[in-house]
Design an enzyme around this catalytic site. Structure first.
Site, PDB file in Angstrom:
ATOM      1  N   ASN A  35     -10.243  -3.026   2.336  1.00 41.00           N
ATOM      2  CA  ASN A  35      -9.924  -3.040   0.904  1.00 41.00           C
ATOM      3  C   ASN A  35     -11.200  -2.798   0.111  1.00 41.00           C
ATOM      4  O   ASN A  35     -12.295  -2.755   0.683  1.00 41.00           O
ATOM      5  CB  ASN A  35      -9.346  -4.403   0.503  1.00 41.00           C
ATOM      6  CG  ASN A  35      -7.871  -4.545   0.867  1.00 41.00           C
ATOM      7  OD1 ASN A  35      -7.115  -3.578   0.857  1.00 41.00           O
ATOM      8  ND2 ASN A  35      -7.470  -5.758   1.178  1.00 41.00           N
ATOM      9  N   HIS A  90       0.830  -1.223   0.000  1.00 48.41           N
ATOM     10  CA  HIS A  90       0.000   0.000   0.000  1.00 48.41           C
ATOM     11  C   HIS A  90       0.858   1.265   0.000  1.00 48.41           C
ATOM     12  O   HIS A  90       0.541   2.244   0.678  1.00 48.41           O
ATOM     13  CB  HIS A  90      -0.969   0.011   1.193  1.00 48.41           C
ATOM     14  CG  HIS A  90      -1.969  -1.095   1.149  1.00 48.41           C
ATOM     15  ND1 HIS A  90      -3.149  -1.014   0.469  1.00 48.41           N
ATOM     16  CD2 HIS A  90      -1.945  -2.344   1.682  1.00 48.41           C
ATOM     17  CE1 HIS A  90      -3.820  -2.147   0.584  1.00 48.41           C
ATOM     18  NE2 HIS A  90      -3.109  -2.978   1.310  1.00 48.41           N
TER      19      HIS A  90
END
Ligand code: NDP
Length: 478
Positions: A126, A53
């Site tokens: 997510n 990320h």
């Protein structure tokens, strides 16, 4: 009059154009502390990027409660309809580094921080309701397959498909990744999911299992691989441009916040493990319940300070919200806070973007960059228990017991699991166009992968449905 320029120590600067030299031709004098400070700061402008990320886009906003769910949770954020809580969102791609292009096929991170009156609640999710693995022991292995090969320094489709073909639990998430939803047009046009099962507990000490859903109110919109590649040809920063631009223009994106609730005892009865991160709870069994509306309405003033230094961790829960037996969740409770201590330092929670908006009192002491001093609020109370009126525990916010028992062992997490029914249910939701793009995306991603690995993967697809296996075979041949 502009403000007077100073050094970091506050001394006024008379000349910010020229180095201090022994004559106009040089050399520079070592005592030019202004120059030294400037160069030293430049050397320290970068901090370690997140291992996963790394590239993200974020904004501030508000969560407004629209439905009373206080019978499930005592969390103050849900205490009354109409209540507004300030929050921060950071969206991200998973595999790419900080300089990666935004429009790559990848899962998107959907991390939220709610600054509640009883501490920060982070929902670190997510844009997919499931994940690739169910046992955290495999997480570093999985991420290695997504990152660069040690010799070629290139990403390796062989590594990805090898790992997935040997991990049937991954089929569900790989399917979502290869479907239309694997390449959203903007961060505003995708859903967010807590993915893990968490728990709620109410004032009476009753526990419920819960799943979190944030449904886009902008509508879903996706690019095909070809459209995504064309977009990358135009800009590598499409997500930043669209999120930042939309908020600057006053078009504030919104999401409907919903939960699925499972009574505590149901967990013993469901045909699937409700704490398995590779599975959803079918909506027919556990319907979505509306909670509120989230709106993003303010861009950060400084990207580095407020988004790069934003630290989200599933360990940040508040009274009324708890964990569950989900193994992946326990690992993330450790791993995220650990990542931030490494990346940002011991006192990362005290940085303005991470600091709670409620009083903070604790007995942690000292450490690098402790700029807050003693956080107990009482000089003599630097240990606990003490006789100096230092902060004390509040049994009133105690969580009811989490009823778990079992024999400690390394249980085979691949045994006794149905990895195929839920992907089959997802295939049934797709129209012919979606199926054909799914098969095509899988075939395109398998370029250069050895045939034996492809065959192993096709055997899994056949088990989901012969239609699925044949569809991928045809796309590979075509
Ligand atoms: P439902 O038809 O009740 O729910 C389907 C869910 O799937 C909706 O949340 C919808 O999201 C989402 N969805 C619809 N089309 C697609 C697509 N092409 N790709 C990804 N997601 C899609 O069915 P079930 O609850 O029984 O679930 C069936 C399958 O749907 C699951 O096996 C899972 O793969 C997938 N799914 C299920 C979710 C859940 O929490 N139950 C959540 C997301 C996906 P939206 O309303 O935003 O369009």
């Amino acid at each position: 009059m502009p403000k007077r320029l100073t050094t970091t120590a506050g001394a006024p600067i008379a000349d910010n154009q020229n180095s201090l030299t022994a004559g106009p031709r040089g050399p520079v004098l070592l005592q030019d502390y202004q120059l030294l400070e400037k160069l030293a700061h430049q050397n320290r402008e970068r901090i370690p990027e997140r291992t996963v990320h790394a590239k993200g886009w974020g904004a501030f906003g508000t969560l407004r409660i629209t439905n009373d769910i206080s019978k499930y949770s005592r969390a103050r954020i849900f205490s009354e309809v109409g209540k507004e809580t300030p929050m921060l969102a950071r969206f991200s791609t998973v595999a790419g580094e900080q300089g990666a292009a935004d429009h790559e096929r990848d899962v998107r991170g959907f991390a939220l921080k709610f600054y509640t009156e009883e501490g920060n609640w982070d929902m670190v999710g997510n844009n997919t309701p499931v994940f690739f693995i169910r046992d955290p022991y495999k997480f570093p292995d999985f991420i290695h397959t997504q990152k660069r090969h040690p010799r070629s320094n290139l990403r390796s489709p062989t590594a990805m498909w090898d790992f997935w073909s040997l991990s049937p639990e991954a089929i569900h998430q790989v399917m979502i990744l290869m479907s239309d939803r694997g390449l959203p047009q903007t961060p505003m046009q995708m859903n967010g999911y807590g993915s893990h099962t968490y728990s709620f507990w109410n004032e009476d000490g009753e526990r419920f299992w819960v799943k979190f859903h944030f449904k886009t109110m902008q509508g879903h919109a996706h690019y095909t691989n070809e459209e995504g590649n064309a977009k990358i040809g135009e800009t590598r920063e499409g997500y930043q441009e669209s999120l930042y631009g939309s908020i600057e223009d006053g078009n504030f994106p919104k999401w409907r916040f919903m939960v699925q609730i499972m009574p505590e005892k149901d967990a013993e009865k469901t045909p699937y493990n409700p704490f398995d991160l590779t599975k959803v709870w079918p909506h027919a069994d556990y319907p979505l319940i509306e909670v509120g509306e989230m709106e993003l309405n303010r861009n950060p003033d400084n990207y580095f300070a407020e988004i790069e230094q934003a630290a989200f961790s599933p360990s940040n829960i508040v009274p009324g919200i708890g964990f569950s037996p989900d193994k992946m969740l326990q690992a993330r409770v450790f791993s995220y806070a650990d990542a931030h201590r490494h990346r940002l330092g011991t006192h990362y929670e005290a940085l303005p973007v991470n600091a709670p908006k409620c009083p903070v009192h604790h007995y942690h002491k000292d450490g690098a960059m402790n700029f807050m001093g003693q956080q107990s609020g009482v000089t003599d109370a630097y240990y606990e228990p003490n006789s100096f009126d230092g902060p004390a525990e509040d049994p009133g916010v105690g969580e009811p017991p989490l009823r778990i028992s079992g024999d400690a062992d390394r249980y085979n997490h691949r045994e006794g699991n149905d990895d195929y029914s839920q992907p089959r249910a997802l295939l049934a939701l797709m129209d012919e166009g979606q199926k054909s793009r799914l098969y095509g995306n899988i075939a395109a991603a398998m370029g250069g992968v050895p045939q034996d690995i492809i065959e192993r993967m096709l055997a899994h697809y056949d088990k989901v449905s012969p239609e699925y296996g044949d569809g991928v075979r045809a796309a590979l041949a075509g």
